[in-house]
Design a protein around this motif. Structure first.
Motif, PDB file in Angstrom:
ATOM      1  N   UNK A   9      40.728  51.919  65.252  1.00  0.00           N
ATOM      2  CA  UNK A   9      39.570  50.968  65.027  1.00  0.00           C
ATOM      3  C   UNK A   9      39.258  50.929  63.631  1.00  0.00           C
ATOM      4  N   UNK A  10      39.357  49.782  63.240  1.00  0.00           N
ATOM      5  CA  UNK A  10      39.123  49.288  61.596  1.00  0.00           C
ATOM      6  C   UNK A  10      37.822  49.963  61.013  1.00  0.00           C
ATOM      7  N   UNK A  11      36.924  49.701  62.204  1.00  0.00           N
ATOM      8  CA  UNK A  11      35.471  50.005  61.801  1.00  0.00           C
ATOM      9  C   UNK A  11      35.078  51.567  61.604  1.00  0.00           C
ATOM     10  N   UNK A  12      36.028  52.380  62.212  1.00  0.00           N
ATOM     11  CA  UNK A  12      35.774  53.631  62.395  1.00  0.00           C
ATOM     12  C   UNK A  12      35.292  54.415  61.243  1.00  0.00           C
ATOM     13  N   UNK A  13      36.113  54.472  60.215  1.00  0.00           N
ATOM     14  CA  UNK A  13      36.017  55.066  58.988  1.00  0.00           C
ATOM     15  C   UNK A  13      34.791  54.488  58.185  1.00  0.00           C
ATOM     16  N   UNK A  14      34.563  53.130  58.014  1.00  0.00           N
ATOM     17  CA  UNK A  14      33.490  52.566  57.350  1.00  0.00           C
ATOM     18  C   UNK A  14      31.980  53.110  58.082  1.00  0.00           C
ATOM     19  N   UNK A  15      32.124  53.181  59.488  1.00  0.00           N
ATOM     20  CA  UNK A  15      30.873  53.613  60.138  1.00  0.00           C
ATOM     21  C   UNK A  15      30.693  55.268  59.881  1.00  0.00           C
ATOM     22  N   UNK A  16      31.821  55.838  59.561  1.00  0.00           N
ATOM     23  CA  UNK A  16      31.625  57.338  59.517  1.00  0.00           C
ATOM     24  C   UNK A  16      31.094  57.530  58.191  1.00  0.00           C
ATOM     25  N   UNK A  17      31.760  56.698  57.173  1.00  0.00           N
ATOM     26  CA  UNK A  17      31.178  56.730  55.687  1.00  0.00           C
ATOM     27  C   UNK A  17      29.667  56.486  55.584  1.00  0.00           C
ATOM     28  N   UNK A  18      29.248  55.326  56.448  1.00  0.00           N
ATOM     29  CA  UNK A  18      27.900  55.100  56.329  1.00  0.00           C
ATOM     30  C   UNK A  18      26.967  55.943  56.751  1.00  0.00           C
ATOM     31  N   UNK A  19      27.458  56.622  58.026  1.00  0.00           N
ATOM     32  CA  UNK A  19      26.487  57.884  58.431  1.00  0.00           C
ATOM     33  C   UNK A  19      26.474  59.230  57.541  1.00  0.00           C
ATOM     34  N   UNK A  20      27.537  59.422  56.745  1.00  0.00           N
ATOM     35  CA  UNK A  20      27.599  60.627  55.799  1.00  0.00           C
ATOM     36  C   UNK A  20      26.497  60.222  54.711  1.00  0.00           C
ATOM     37  N   UNK A  21      26.646  59.119  54.411  1.00  0.00           N
ATOM     38  CA  UNK A  21      25.854  58.801  53.031  1.00  0.00           C
ATOM     39  C   UNK A  21      24.394  58.714  53.390  1.00  0.00           C
ATOM     40  N   UNK A  22      23.995  58.104  54.730  1.00  0.00           N
ATOM     41  CA  UNK A  22      22.687  58.182  55.079  1.00  0.00           C
ATOM     42  C   UNK A  22      22.089  59.414  55.219  1.00  0.00           C
ATOM     43  N   UNK A  23      23.085  60.362  55.548  1.00  0.00           N
ATOM     44  CA  UNK A  23      22.560  61.952  55.909  1.00  0.00           C
ATOM     45  C   UNK A  23      22.223  62.802  54.428  1.00  0.00           C
ATOM     46  N   UNK A  24      22.627  62.173  53.411  1.00  0.00           N
ATOM     47  CA  UNK A  24      22.260  62.678  52.114  1.00  0.00           C
ATOM     48  C   UNK A  24      20.909  62.848  51.808  1.00  0.00           C
ATOM     49  N   UNK A  25      20.449  63.835  51.403  1.00  0.00           N
ATOM     50  CA  UNK A  25      18.994  63.961  51.031  1.00  0.00           C
ATOM     51  C   UNK A  25      18.786  64.670  49.573  1.00  0.00           C
ATOM     52  N   UNK A  26      18.044  63.842  48.868  1.00  0.00           N
ATOM     53  CA  UNK A  26      18.060  64.453  47.332  1.00  0.00           C
ATOM     54  C   UNK A  26      16.721  64.746  47.160  1.00  0.00           C
TER      55      UNK A  26
END
Length: 66
Positions: A49-66
């Motif tokens: 699925x060409x959108x699989x990795x971009x969706x994964x990347x978005x979820x990872x960055x959204x989970x970052x807490x600073x």
């Protein structure tokens, strides 16, 4: 190998200078030196699925807490 030069043009989250590559069977890796982070996705599915990795990347960055 891909390198993110302009995050705005990529239409996804990430830092300038991210680099990585996509492999077979829905595998994908990216390194973000600015965030000191490695993103590794190993789904092992030949039906890509060409959108699989971009969706994964978005979820990872959204989970970052600073």
């Amino acid at each position: 190998v891909s390198v993110l030069l302009d995050p705005a043009l990529a239409e996804n989250v990430g830092s300038k200078g991210n680099f990585g590559w996509a492999g077979a069977a829905s595998t994908w890796v990216a390194m973000d030196p600015k965030e000191d982070m490695v993103l590794l996705l190993m789904a092992q599915s030949m039906a890509q699925d060409p959108d699989f990795a971009p969706r994964f990347q978005t979820l990872v960055y959204q989970a970052l807490v600073k």
